[in-house]
Design an enzyme around this catalytic site. Structure first.
Site, mmCIF file in Angstrom:
data_model
loop_
_atom_site.group_PDB
_atom_site.id
_atom_site.type_symbol
_atom_site.label_atom_id
_atom_site.label_comp_id
_atom_site.label_asym_id
_atom_site.label_seq_id
_atom_site.Cartn_x
_atom_site.Cartn_y
_atom_site.Cartn_z
ATOM 1 C CG ASP A 32 -2.070 0.980 1.078
ATOM 2 O OD1 ASP A 32 -3.229 0.541 0.992
ATOM 3 O OD2 ASP A 32 -1.805 2.209 1.040
ATOM 4 C CB ILE A 33 0.825 4.231 -2.192
ATOM 5 C CG1 ILE A 33 1.930 5.075 -2.781
ATOM 6 C CG2 ILE A 33 -0.424 5.029 -1.918
ATOM 7 C CD1 ILE A 33 1.631 5.609 -4.172
ATOM 8 C CD GLU B 220 -8.836 6.134 -0.264
ATOM 9 O OE1 GLU B 220 -7.984 6.302 -1.165
ATOM 10 O OE2 GLU B 220 -8.575 6.130 0.939
ATOM 11 C CB VAL B 221 -9.182 1.702 -5.171
ATOM 12 C CG1 VAL B 221 -8.832 1.191 -6.559
ATOM 13 C CG2 VAL B 221 -8.198 2.782 -4.719
ATOM 14 C CG HIS C 145 -8.641 -3.184 -2.447
ATOM 15 N ND1 HIS C 145 -9.556 -2.488 -3.187
ATOM 16 C CD2 HIS C 145 -8.476 -2.476 -1.299
ATOM 17 C CE1 HIS C 145 -9.933 -1.403 -2.531
ATOM 18 N NE2 HIS C 145 -9.304 -1.376 -1.375
HETATM 19 P P1 AMP Z 1 -9.816 1.364 0.122
HETATM 20 O O1 AMP Z 1 -10.220 2.542 0.942
HETATM 21 O O2 AMP Z 1 -10.083 0.063 0.805
HETATM 22 O O3 AMP Z 1 -10.396 1.425 -1.281
HETATM 23 O O4 AMP Z 1 -8.240 1.425 0.018
HETATM 24 C C1 AMP Z 1 -7.527 1.800 -1.105
HETATM 25 C C2 AMP Z 1 -6.067 1.741 -0.739
HETATM 26 O O5 AMP Z 1 -5.314 1.859 -1.922
HETATM 27 C C3 AMP Z 1 -5.586 2.834 0.224
HETATM 28 O O6 AMP Z 1 -5.052 2.234 1.404
HETATM 29 C C4 AMP Z 1 -4.506 3.569 -0.580
HETATM 30 O O7 AMP Z 1 -3.421 3.968 0.210
HETATM 31 C C5 AMP Z 1 -4.109 2.522 -1.604
HETATM 32 N N1 AMP Z 1 -3.565 3.040 -2.845
HETATM 33 C C6 AMP Z 1 -4.083 4.014 -3.634
HETATM 34 N N2 AMP Z 1 -3.306 4.194 -4.717
HETATM 35 C C7 AMP Z 1 -2.281 3.308 -4.617
HETATM 36 C C8 AMP Z 1 -1.149 3.005 -5.434
HETATM 37 N N3 AMP Z 1 -0.902 3.657 -6.580
HETATM 38 N N4 AMP Z 1 -0.298 2.033 -5.015
HETATM 39 C C9 AMP Z 1 -0.531 1.378 -3.855
HETATM 40 N N5 AMP Z 1 -1.577 1.617 -3.049
HETATM 41 C C10 AMP Z 1 -2.450 2.577 -3.421
#
Ligand code: AMP
Length: 125
Positions: free
Chosen positions: A35-36, A104-105, A109
């Site tokens: 995770d970033i 968020e994404v 995951h």
């Molecule tokens: P969620 O709120 O469960 O959707 O978490 C999304 C996660 O993706 C967060 O913990 C972010 O820090 C992580 N994230 C977003 N962009 C990236 C990226 N480019 N590489 C790695 N992790 C990421």
């Protein structure tokens, strides 16, 4: 089920190689990377390569092969990271989904967090 997958989400871009990542494990159907913005000493994201929005979407529509591959990948990651509950201090698996889950994404995951005590599961409302 009527999930609509956004092909421009950031994990789709990672899977297409358009954005770099720190890969922890890659298999036929699964990718795991750091995770970033880590919330713990170990913070790994595990994603299926298929276009699934949430864990329930994946669990309902992925093939047996994809589900098996993903599940075994999780086991390997925990073992390699030294965070299993039998041989080490344990960890937490989180999969946020949708608005209430504060996802968020919009690509399925699982967060694997470990390396420190992680507190209670959910903040009191
Ligand atoms: P969620 O709120 O469960 O959707 O978490 C999304 C996660 O993706 C967060 O913990 C972010 O820090 C992580 N994230 C977003 N962009 C990236 C990226 N480019 N590489 C790695 N992790 C990421």
């Amino acid at each position: 089920m009527s999930y609509v997958y956004d092909t421009e989400n950031i994990f789709a871009k990672i899977l297409r190689g358009e954005i770099p990542n720190n890969t922890v494990l890659e298999t036929d159907h699964t990718l795991a990377f750091e995770d970033i913005r880590p919330h713990a000493p170990v913070h790994i994201l595990v994603i299926p390569k298929g276009a699934y929005v949430t864990y329930d979407h994946f669990a309902a529509e992925a093939s047996d092969e994809e589900i098996l591959d993903f599940t075994r990948a999780v086991a390997k990651i925990c073992k390699t990271a030294g965070i299993t509950a039998d041989e080490a201090a344990g960890c937490r698996f989180i999969s946020n989904a949708g608005e209430h889950g504060m996802q968020e994404v919009p690509h399925m995951h699982v967060h694997i967090l470990g390396g420190r005590p992680l507190g209670r599961l959910v903040d009191p409302a």
